[in-house]
Scaffold this motif. Structure first.
Motif, PDB file in Angstrom:
ATOM      1  N   GLN A 224      60.605  -0.145  89.178  1.00 52.33           N
ATOM      2  CA  GLN A 224      60.862   0.486  90.353  1.00 52.33           C
ATOM      3  C   GLN A 224      61.928   1.727  90.220  1.00 52.33           C
ATOM      4  OE1 GLN A 224      61.810  -1.890  93.827  1.00 52.33           O
ATOM      5  NE2 GLN A 224      60.428  -3.578  93.115  1.00 52.33           N
ATOM      6  N   GLU A 227      58.733   4.043  89.672  1.00 53.79           N
ATOM      7  CA  GLU A 227      57.890   3.954  91.169  1.00 53.79           C
ATOM      8  C   GLU A 227      58.140   2.901  92.215  1.00 53.79           C
ATOM      9  OE1 GLU A 227      54.935   5.421  90.698  1.00 53.79           O
ATOM     10  OE2 GLU A 227      54.400   5.416  88.652  1.00 53.79           O
ATOM     11  N   ASP A 228      57.438   2.773  93.246  1.00 52.10           N
ATOM     12  CA  ASP A 228      57.744   2.196  94.538  1.00 52.10           C
ATOM     13  C   ASP A 228      57.485   0.619  94.268  1.00 52.10           C
ATOM     14  OD1 ASP A 228      55.270   2.300  94.739  1.00 52.10           O
ATOM     15  OD2 ASP A 228      55.078   3.651  96.599  1.00 52.10           O
TER      16      ASP A 228
END
Length: 244
Positions: A224, A227-228
């Motif tokens: 995270q 990225e999401d």
């Protein structure tokens, strides 16, 4: 396939100089030592056959190096992470070695060299890892040595130029509007001239789905901090000949 541990760069071990593009003429003599100091050799989550020198804490390295590298006209340290698109594409290649076996491969925007290394392990006859960031030269060289494979490394911008390859591999390259606008017509041209193009993409904003044929989807572990999500569904695509 087990190969001799050798990788060639157009500059020499531990140094890299971009041959053209942004930052042309800049040498980075301490790149090898920097990569070793800021990373740890570890297995890639979805491609455990490959070990890479990777950053253990994403934000720390990014913040530490961003100002220094950008002031020198260089990119952030994309080479220090195993991005989702590259992981998915490398997994696909190792699961389907016949795709590259005995063929000449170019790994475009290679970063850490993950996809290039996977192609060599899968039996490609010749692999060239290409990137514009001179730090990638050091990172890819170290990673090739760690995996006992033989690849060539070119620090240059190939976009718009002919390539000597049967297959072009591209992991995670459609994250930027301007870069995508330059790549798409180049890929159209290469595909029209018979180069097979395989792409690994985790749903980036500018991937031209209308030009692509889906081959596989892999669920790839991510961070995270980068990225999401903890996992990304990464699609492996084939560029359709005559798509443009």
């Amino acid at each position: 396939m087990t190969c001799n541990s050798r990788a060639s760069v157009s500059r020499g071990p531990g140094e890299a100089t971009p041959s053209d593009g942004k930052g042309a003429g800049l040498t980075v003599p301490g790149a090898r030592a920097f990569v070793l100091a800021e990373t740890r050799l570890q297995r890639v989550p979805s491609v455990p056959e490959v070990a890479l020198h990777l950053a253990e804490e994403a934000h720390g390295l990014w913040l530490k190096t961003e100002a220094e590298l950008q002031s020198a006209g260089l990119a952030p340290p994309f080479w220090a992470f195993a991005w989702a698109g590259g992981q998915g594409l490398a997994r696909f290649i190792l699961d389907h070695p016949a795709v590259v076996a005995g063929r000449r491969v170019v790994d475009f925007a290679s970063g850490s060299g993950l996809v290039a290394i996977a192609a060599r392990k899968a039996g490609a006859s010749h692999v060239t890892a290409v990137d514009i960031d001179p730090f990638c030269g050091a990172a890819i060289l170290l990673n090739a040595e760690a995996n006992g494979v033989s690849i060539d490394i070119a620090i240059k911008d190939p976009v718009g130029k002919m390539i000597k390859a049967d297959i072009l591999l591209a992991g995670d390259v459609f994250f930027d509007r301007a870069m995508s606008a330059a790549i798409i017509p180049w890929f159209d041209r290469l595909a029209g001239e018979g180069v097979q193009i395989l792409i690994g993409d985790p749903g980036r904003a500018y991937v031209p789905v209308e030009r692509l044929e889906r081959l596989a989807v892999h669920r790839v572990p991510t961070s995270q901090a980068l990225e999401d999500a903890d996992f990304k569904a990464t699609t492996v695509w084939r560029w359709r000949r005559g798509a443009g």
